[in-house]
Write a protein that holds these residues in place. Structure first.
Motif, PDB file in Angstrom:
ATOM      1  N   GLU A  46       0.016  -2.507   9.540  1.00 31.73           N
ATOM      2  CA  GLU A  46      -1.306  -3.125   9.575  1.00 31.73           C
ATOM      3  C   GLU A  46      -1.349  -4.550  10.114  1.00 31.73           C
ATOM      4  OE1 GLU A  46      -2.749  -3.113   5.505  1.00 31.73           O
ATOM      5  OE2 GLU A  46      -1.257  -4.569   4.881  1.00 31.73           O
ATOM      6  N   HIS A  47      -0.256  -5.277  10.112  1.00 34.28           N
ATOM      7  CA  HIS A  47      -0.339  -6.678  10.550  1.00 34.28           C
ATOM      8  C   HIS A  47      -0.256  -6.819  12.067  1.00 34.28           C
ATOM      9  CE1 HIS A  47       1.287  -8.159   6.386  1.00 34.28           C
ATOM     10  NE2 HIS A  47       0.079  -7.655   6.324  1.00 34.28           N
ATOM     11  N   HIS A  71       4.971  -4.052   1.950  1.00 27.92           N
ATOM     12  CA  HIS A  71       5.191  -5.434   2.364  1.00 27.92           C
ATOM     13  C   HIS A  71       6.527  -5.878   1.789  1.00 27.92           C
ATOM     14  CE1 HIS A  71       1.354  -5.538   4.115  1.00 27.92           C
ATOM     15  NE2 HIS A  71       0.696  -5.401   2.986  1.00 27.92           N
ATOM     16  N   HIS A 119       0.848  -1.187   0.000  1.00 25.30           N
ATOM     17  CA  HIS A 119       0.000   0.000   0.000  1.00 25.30           C
ATOM     18  C   HIS A 119       0.891   1.249   0.000  1.00 25.30           C
ATOM     19  CE1 HIS A 119      -2.428  -3.366   1.143  1.00 25.30           C
ATOM     20  NE2 HIS A 119      -1.760  -3.500   2.264  1.00 25.30           N
TER      21      HIS A 119
HETATM   22 ZN    ZN Z   1      -1.460  -5.400   3.145  1.00 25.99          ZN
END
Ligand code: ZN
Ligand code: MLT
Length: 468
Positions: free
Chosen positions: A417-418, A378, A371
């Motif tokens: 986000e993870h 990532h 993103h």
């Molecule tokens: Zn993602």
């Protein structure tokens, strides 16, 4: 009486997955890249808030660790029972209790699969934007627990921005309702924000009231193909500088493209070195103008090819390909250490260059996608070596540590986000001060003084204070 017997008596034996049950292994792993598995004593598949509260009461009484779990799609080991004990799974709490298009809210149980919820909401003429790539199998409660993002976060924000109210079962069995179902409301401290993103270390979400938005009348996808990832990064920064605000602004490098090339219904050009994927939504005129502007920018910045897709089938093909990147890399390599660092938006090009350098220095191939509009990349460290070899794991995580350090140096963070869970816990101190970590321990202790709720996650071990 053992914890297993107590839980069976309280919940009924058919809700407990105990020793010898073929499914118990399922609760020993998630989507994280860890070679180890952690088999719990048993898993309790609760169906109601009362049952969740009962599990938390019994675990406290018997001093047994308890680890909350949604769909098990987490990438950082947040749902792994590292200290054994009980896994409290919300996978069977799957009711969509209410969708109200007038109030623009919905009330859901945590086990609802995010993609199914989006379909139900859209059938009612409204829209729930958070769209983690795993939306076909992740659950909305897990999304709240990790404050999950996704491609559309660029325009619409992350899960936290959509959670208005929560019902939470607390350690010991108390049930707390907090938040609201109104658009605004400031009468209490924002406890909702305190539970979202805490990865099940403060309590177990048993019901959520979420915000909906009007469904955009139309959407289109623009894909720019570039010769290399540096060119794609420059294109992203140029769009951001010129105030173009699509719904989605994603990047994928050559290794990511190669992982999906054979499966993708969209035919990537042979010389594709990177792609930038944009989505625009809104009324037809505004959409048309935004698509033109993005297409022109891509051309000016030397794109090898530009695809503008308005037909649903064509858009679906592009999106399917994007969502397959992570799983395809996982299939193609024996080890994939996938991270989700986030840097300030103006530092994307610098971060991409740092990743390149780390790959060259360590000799570990690193695939990058994600993103980019949010600065959330990532970085996937890849290897065909034996995942069970500790020396190999050590080398991979040393590479990951260099990426974390570079992100922090550029003003960024370990996880966009993870979450932190188990895998990133050893690196938290790269980013957070001892003071910040200590205050988080104190906050955690308020909800879970016994330390039995999802132990061994997020926070590094508490430092002994000098007075102790
Ligand atoms: Zn993602
Ligand atoms: C994605 O955006 O595809 C996931 O969050 C990343 C991943 O699977 O590593």
């Amino acid at each position: 009486m053992s914890i297993l017997q107590r839980l069976e008596r309280e919940l009924g034996a058919d809700r407990i997955v105990g020793p010898g049950h073929e499914r118990l292994e399922d609760y020993s792993r998630d989507e994280s890249p860890l070679p180890e598995t952690y088999v719990p004593e048993c898993a309790a598949l609760v169906e109601t808030t009362e049952q969740a509260a009962a599990v938390l009461r019994i675990c406290l009484e018997d001093k047994v660790p308890v680890t909350p779990r949604g769909a098990g799609s987490g990438m950082v080991g947040g749902a792994l029972p590292v200290r054994g004990g009980v896994v409290l799974s919300t996978e069977k709490m799957t009711a969509i209790k209410e969708i109200d298009p007038n109030d623009l809210v919905a009330v859901v149980e945590p086990g609802v699969v995010t993609g199914r919820f989006q379909e139900a909401v859209e059938a009612a003429g409204v829209f729930y934007p958070p769209d983690p790539a795993s939306l076909e199998y992740c659950s909305i409660g897990g999304n709240a627990a990790t404050n999950a993002g996704g491609p559309r976060a660029f325009k619409y924000g992350v899960t936290r921005d959509y959670v208005l109210g929560l019902e939470v079962a607390l350690m010991g069995g108390e049930v707390l309702r907090c938040g609201r179902r109104t658009a605004k409301g400031v009468t209490s401290y924002d406890l909702v924000a305190g539970f979202v993103g805490t990865e099940g270390t403060f309590g177990v979400i048993t019901e959520m009231c979420v915000k909906l938005v009007p469904k955009p009348p139309a959407a289109a996808t623009v894909l720019g193909v570039f010769a290399d990832v540096a060119g794609a990064g420059v294109a992203i920064e140029a769009l951001l500088k010129h105030g173009v605000r699509p719904t989605v602004l994603e990047i994928a490098d050559k290794a990511s493209i190669e992982a999906i090339r054979a499966k993708s219904r969209y035919r990537f050009p042979a010389n594709a070195g990177a792609i930038v994927l944009c989505e625009v939504d809104g009324d037809a005129d505004a959409m048309e103008r935004a698509m033109e502007r993005i297409g022109m920018s891509f051309d000016e910045l030397g794109a090898l090819d530009v695809l503008a897709a308005t037909e649903p089938a064509e858009r679906r093909n592009v999106w399917e390909a994007r969502r397959l990147i992570s799983s395809s890399l996982k299939e193609a390599y024996r080890i994939k250490v996938n991270e989700d660092i986030c840097v300030p938006r103006g530092r994307i090009v610098q971060m991409l260059a740092r990743v390149d350098q780390i790959a060259a220095d360590t000799g570990i191939p690193i695939a990058v996608f994600g993103h980019a509009g949010d600065g959330n990349l990532h970085t996937n460290l890849l290897s065909q070596e034996d995942p069970a070899d500790p020396a190999v794991q050590k080398r991979m995580w040393a590479g990951a540590k260099q990426i974390f350090a570079a992100a922090v140096e550029l003003g960024g963070t370990l996880s966009g986000e993870h979450g932190i869970g188990l895998t990133k816990r050893p690196y938290v101190e790269l980013e957070q001060s001892p003071q910040l970590i200590e205050w988080q321990h104190r906050w955690k202790a308020l909800w879970d003084p016994s330390g039995l709720l999802n132990p061994g996650k997020r926070l590094p071990e508490r430092q002994k204070r000098c007075t102790e």
